[in-house]
Design a protein around this motif. Structure first.
Motif, short mmCIF file in Angstrom:
data_model
loop_
_atom_site.label_atom_id
_atom_site.label_comp_id
_atom_site.label_asym_id
_atom_site.label_seq_id
_atom_site.Cartn_x
_atom_site.Cartn_y
_atom_site.Cartn_z
N GLU A 68 14.15 17.05 -57.48
CA GLU A 68 13.14 16.31 -56.73
C GLU A 68 13.32 16.52 -55.23
O GLU A 68 12.35 16.66 -54.48
CB GLU A 68 13.22 14.82 -57.06
CG GLU A 68 12.86 14.47 -58.50
CD GLU A 68 14.04 14.57 -59.44
OE1 GLU A 68 15.09 15.13 -59.02
OE2 GLU A 68 13.94 14.09 -60.58
N PHE A 69 14.58 16.51 -54.79
CA PHE A 69 14.90 16.71 -53.38
C PHE A 69 14.34 18.04 -52.89
O PHE A 69 13.68 18.12 -51.85
CB PHE A 69 16.42 16.66 -53.19
CG PHE A 69 16.90 16.96 -51.81
CD1 PHE A 69 16.99 15.97 -50.85
CD2 PHE A 69 17.28 18.25 -51.45
CE1 PHE A 69 17.44 16.24 -49.56
CE2 PHE A 69 17.73 18.54 -50.17
CZ PHE A 69 17.81 17.53 -49.23
N ASN A 70 14.60 19.12 -53.63
CA ASN A 70 14.13 20.44 -53.24
C ASN A 70 12.61 20.52 -53.24
O ASN A 70 11.99 21.11 -52.35
CB ASN A 70 14.71 21.50 -54.17
CG ASN A 70 16.20 21.72 -53.94
OD1 ASN A 70 16.74 21.37 -52.89
ND2 ASN A 70 16.88 22.30 -54.93
N SER A 71 11.99 19.93 -54.25
CA SER A 71 10.54 19.98 -54.37
C SER A 71 9.86 19.29 -53.19
O SER A 71 8.88 19.79 -52.63
CB SER A 71 10.10 19.33 -55.69
OG SER A 71 8.69 19.30 -55.79
N VAL A 72 10.39 18.12 -52.81
CA VAL A 72 9.81 17.36 -51.70
C VAL A 72 9.85 18.17 -50.40
O VAL A 72 8.92 18.10 -49.59
CB VAL A 72 10.56 16.03 -51.53
CG1 VAL A 72 10.24 15.38 -50.18
CG2 VAL A 72 10.20 15.08 -52.66
N LEU A 73 10.91 18.96 -50.20
CA LEU A 73 11.09 19.71 -48.96
C LEU A 73 10.56 21.13 -49.05
O LEU A 73 10.71 21.91 -48.11
CB LEU A 73 12.57 19.73 -48.58
CG LEU A 73 13.18 18.37 -48.25
CD1 LEU A 73 14.65 18.52 -47.89
CD2 LEU A 73 12.43 17.69 -47.13
N GLY A 74 9.96 21.49 -50.19
CA GLY A 74 9.43 22.84 -50.33
C GLY A 74 10.50 23.89 -50.49
O GLY A 74 10.34 25.03 -50.04
N LEU A 75 11.60 23.51 -51.14
CA LEU A 75 12.71 24.44 -51.36
C LEU A 75 12.71 24.93 -52.80
O LEU A 75 12.16 24.27 -53.70
CB LEU A 75 14.04 23.75 -51.05
CG LEU A 75 14.18 23.11 -49.66
CD1 LEU A 75 15.51 22.37 -49.56
CD2 LEU A 75 14.06 24.16 -48.57
N ASP A 76 13.36 26.06 -53.04
CA ASP A 76 13.48 26.54 -54.41
C ASP A 76 14.70 25.92 -55.08
O ASP A 76 15.37 25.05 -54.50
CB ASP A 76 13.55 28.08 -54.44
CG ASP A 76 14.73 28.64 -53.66
OD1 ASP A 76 15.72 27.89 -53.44
OD2 ASP A 76 14.69 29.82 -53.27
N GLN A 77 15.01 26.35 -56.27
CA GLN A 77 16.10 25.74 -57.03
C GLN A 77 17.47 25.96 -56.40
O GLN A 77 18.44 25.28 -56.72
CB GLN A 77 16.11 26.29 -58.46
CG GLN A 77 16.29 27.80 -58.53
CD GLN A 77 16.31 28.32 -59.96
OE1 GLN A 77 16.86 27.66 -60.85
NE2 GLN A 77 15.69 29.47 -60.21
#
Length: 397
Positions: A74-83
């Motif tokens: 969720e953290f990565n998704s919110v910031l537009g980061l990949d896995q």
């Protein structure tokens, strides 16, 4: 009736039947005391709430917090980061700006120029030539991707740089295609306790502070509030200072572009809402044209005004969240105690309310609950009896 002595710690140690254990914070705060008669007193105090729940999960309008350690996806998704926690350039692979940026980079890239020279009969190479080849190459290959042949734009090394730069630009511009545009990055300081803060604003210890350890995002109610505040924060912002008696007082500032380079400051207010209302009223006479073109106005609202609102709401949420993670949660207890002939005390009535976050807010709530109980006593007793109520000094031992 003369003032009676009342030793709160002594009564706590005797633990009358039905007496709820006070919080250790009452070692530093005075209990609220009111005598009803010579053997009956009402006492108010705080007790630790050991069953409190995460306020951000139970309350609407405060958003959510995702931590890099416990909610990585969720953290990565919110910031537009990949896995892997890097910029997710797939999010910009179809963005309208990519074509222009890629063509401009291709004209200057040595590897693309070498490619053009090796695949053309032309002996005169210019920027116009490279531009034409780049535009043609984009049309034919931008939607192709292969790891095995040079038939897609991503096979050029500079393409990855263009994607990363565009991702960074759109992220800074709060573009909706990159994560959550209203998200706020957080730091976490841990040393005996845990303190979350807006990134760069809290205790910045090189050993105990984890930068970017979490991210706050608004829920649906908080997002509506961001919409409301952003319309006002286009013209300025609300801030606070501490007065000489240690109280927080609020004021508003109007941005300089609306005041010919000067900032207009409001009077001081006791409440945030009063300063916000002042700024809102001033904004009705100001023109967005002071910000420039329509696109510049829209960008200011998106990047500056919404950011102010989001960070303000995130900070409010952190106040509750920090109280919860550190056990700074209480219940208010208002107990009526009766003293027997032999001097011991027992509880004849007790009212409690739980789930108050932060000692100061909890103590304010205690005063309100205490006054409510006293008001009930006033209704049950004759006015002339109530006029003799006294407030003895509570011996703290």
């Amino acid at each position: 009736m003369q003032n009676q002595s009342f030793d709160f710690k002594e009564i706590c140690s005797s633990e009358p039947l039905g007496f709820i254990k006070p919080s250790s914070i009452m070692d530093f705060k005075d209990p609220l005391v009111k005598w009803i008669d010579e053997n009956t007193t009402v006492v108010g105090y705080l007790s630790d709430d050991h069953n409190s729940s995460n306020p951000l999960e139970d309350m609407d309008g405060y958003g959510f917090i995702y931590t890099a350690r416990d909610q990585t996806q969720e953290f990565n998704s919110v910031l537009g980061l990949d896995q892997y926690g890097s910029a997710d350039t797939d999010l910009v692979s179809d963005h309208p700006l990519l074509r222009r940026r890629w063509v401009a980079a291709a004209i200057e890239a040595e590897e693309f120029q070498v490619y053009c020279q090796a695949t053309a009969g032309c002996k005169e190479f210019s920027d116009d030539y490279y531009r034409g080849r780049a535009q043609r190459y984009w049309r034919e290959n931008h939607d192709k991707y292969t790891y095995y042949s040079q038939s897609a734009i991503y096979d050029f090394e500079f393409s990855g740089r263009v994607l990363r730069e565009l991702w960074s630009e759109l992220r800074a511009d709060r573009d909706k295609s990159i994560g959550d545009p209203d998200s706020v990055v957080l730091d976490c300081y841990e040393h005996g306790g845990c303190s979350w803060s807006l990134a760069g604003s809290g205790n910045q210890c090189r050993w105990d502070t984890s930068s970017g350890a979490g991210v706050w995002i608004p829920d649906s109610e908080a997002r509506l509030e961001i919409d409301r505040r952003a319309k006002v924060y286009t013209f300025g912002f609300v801030d606070f200072t501490i007065n000489e008696v240690g109280e927080k007082i609020w004021f508003a500032l109007i941005e300089g572009q609306y005041q010919k380079g000067l900032k207009s400051k409001s009077p001081y207010f006791k409440q945030w809402s009063e300063a916000f209302a002042w700024l809102e009223q001033q904004g009705q006479t100001l023109k967005l044209s002071a910000l420039g073109t329509k696109s510049e106005q829209q960008r200011y609202v998106r990047v500056v005004a919404r950011r102010r609102a989001a960070m303000e709401l995130a900070e409010s949420a952190l106040t509750l969240y920090n109280a919860w993670v550190n056990g700074d949660v209480y219940g208010t207890v208002v107990a009526t105690l009766n003293r027997c002939n032999h001097g011991s005390w027992h509880v004849v009535d007790s009212e409690s309310c739980w789930g108050y976050y932060g000692s100061e807010d909890s103590y304010s709530a205690l005063r309100s609950d205490f006054d409510d109980v006293l008001a009930d006593y006033r209704q049950r007793f004759a006015p002339e009896h109530c006029s003799h109520w006294t407030e003895p000094n509570a011996a703290q031992g």
